[in-house]
Design a protein around this motif. Structure first.
Motif: not given
Length: 399
Positions: A360-386
């Protein structure tokens, strides 16, 4: 200490929280996007818009390198204590208690030094691996939008658990009397590419900043002071010690009859492009469009981290989903976050669409490339307290 060691350090035991923060992680088939004529969407870019005043500001204030800003980082990031319930959860952090509970500032966009430079030298910019988050500020709780800022957050062992806030400003005045004013945008999405930071400007396109042009300002004045003061040598920025002045503007246009609402953006390093999407409602919204949203891809100039003076979109999609706060694309695959539905939508032309439970309260996404470990999706939440900033393994959300 390696980045992987720090990942372990920040993934701590979870506690029960309000249901709004939990995710349901079952994947399901979903209605697919349809193709729109990409030629309907264009950009006009001007990277020299503020050059004379910015040169004068630099002469007055001096430039602060990113590593200098981080050496003076004055906020502590903390571990996530919410139970996010996400498949493929890898790591994350939370902001300090004051920022986590602040009802006048809201985190929105996310990008990283992996966007800026790729995987070279461990994805470091100015020698360091960083997470960048954009925020908008209200003049009071429940009030009107008044300014925008970014935070630079360490993601290596050199500046342990630290972050620093930087105010976004627009240059004003003259070369003889240079000044700046607040940037009043929602900052719903950000993309860091090379030295340039692209910030979504909802009704217009993107504002452009340069991370090599952070300026040091005076502190100690009242919190309402902004720009050049009467003595001509003092520059206040609401007591922020650093400002990042705008260097240019990327303006959007369309022949489709309906202007794009630039709600969120993300960098696709594979195709050297920025993708954007719109926050719209199926019905009942008064502050946002009531129609199907679109997603559009705009390519950078060949071999550059800038757009050409004129750019035509290379891909455009009509989307079947609503309340979209985040978008990412990589190798022909797309991800869309819906804060309203608490779902992450995946789509690729070859494999179709799938729906995953999300926070819940999810916002933008950024793709994280990695040569040696699994690629990631970074994201965040905007809700106060979380206000959690988190990463999941991309493979867990790949159709």
């Amino acid at each position: 200490m390696s980045v992987r060691t720090r990942v372990i350090a920040v993934t701590v035991g979870a506690v029960a929280v309000a249901a709004a923060v939990f995710a349901t992680t079952t994947a399901s088939a979903a209605t697919a996007p349809t193709t729109l004529p990409a030629g309907q969407f264009t950009l006009t870019a001007n990277y020299q818009q503020f050059d004379p005043v910015n040169t004068a500001l630099t002469a007055k204030l001096g430039v602060a390198a990113v590593h200098t800003v981080m050496e003076n980082a004055n906020h502590d990031r903390t571990a996530i204590t919410d139970s996010l319930g996400l498949d493929g959860y890898e790591t994350g952090f939370a902001f300090d208690p004051d920022d986590n509970s602040d009802c006048t500032n809201y985190p929105q966009g996310i990008t990283t030094s992996r966007d800026a430079v790729g995987t070279a030298n461990g994805g470091t910019y100015d020698g360091h691996q960083l997470i960048l988050v954009s925020w908008y500020t209200k003049d009071k709780s429940g009030g009107s939008q008044s300014r925008s800022r970014i935070t630079l957050v360490d993601w290596d062992a050199t500046y342990p658990n630290k972050y620093r806030k930087i105010l976004l400003v627009e240059p004003t005045g003259t070369t003889a009397a240079p000044s700046f004013k607040d940037v009043k945008v929602h900052a719903g999405g950000v993309s860091w590419y090379g030295d340039y930071l692209y910030v979504a400007d909802t009704g217009h396109g993107m504002r452009v900043f340069n991370l090599k042009k952070i300026l040091k300002t005076n502190t100690g004045g009242t919190s309402d002071l902004i720009g050049r003061q009467d003595d001509g040598t003092t520059y206040y920025a609401h007591n922020y010690a650093y400002v990042l002045p705008q260097v240019g503007t990327v303006t959007a246009a369309t022949t489709s009859g309906t202007a794009l609402a630039w709600s969120s953006i993300s960098l696709d390093r594979v195709s050297a492009s920025i993708v954007m999407t719109e926050y719209t409602c199926q019905s009942g919204c008064t502050d946002y469009p009531n129609r199907q949203p679109r997603a559009v891809r705009f390519p950078f100039a060949s071999g550059a981290t800038t757009f050409a003076a004129a750019t035509t979109a290379s891909q455009a999609l009509q989307l079947p989903w609503y309340n979209l706060n985040g978008v990412a694309s990589h190798n022909g695959r797309w991800w869309f976050n819906s804060s309203g539905a608490k779902q992450l939508y995946y789509w690729a032309a070859a494999s179709g669409a799938h729906t995953y439970g999300w926070v819940g309260g999810g916002e933008s996404i950024s793709y994280w490339e990695d040569d040696t470990n699994p690629d990631l999706l970074w994201s965040l939440q905007e809700g106060v307290g979380h206000r959690n900033v988190f990463a999941v393994q991309q493979a867990s959300y790949d159709g």
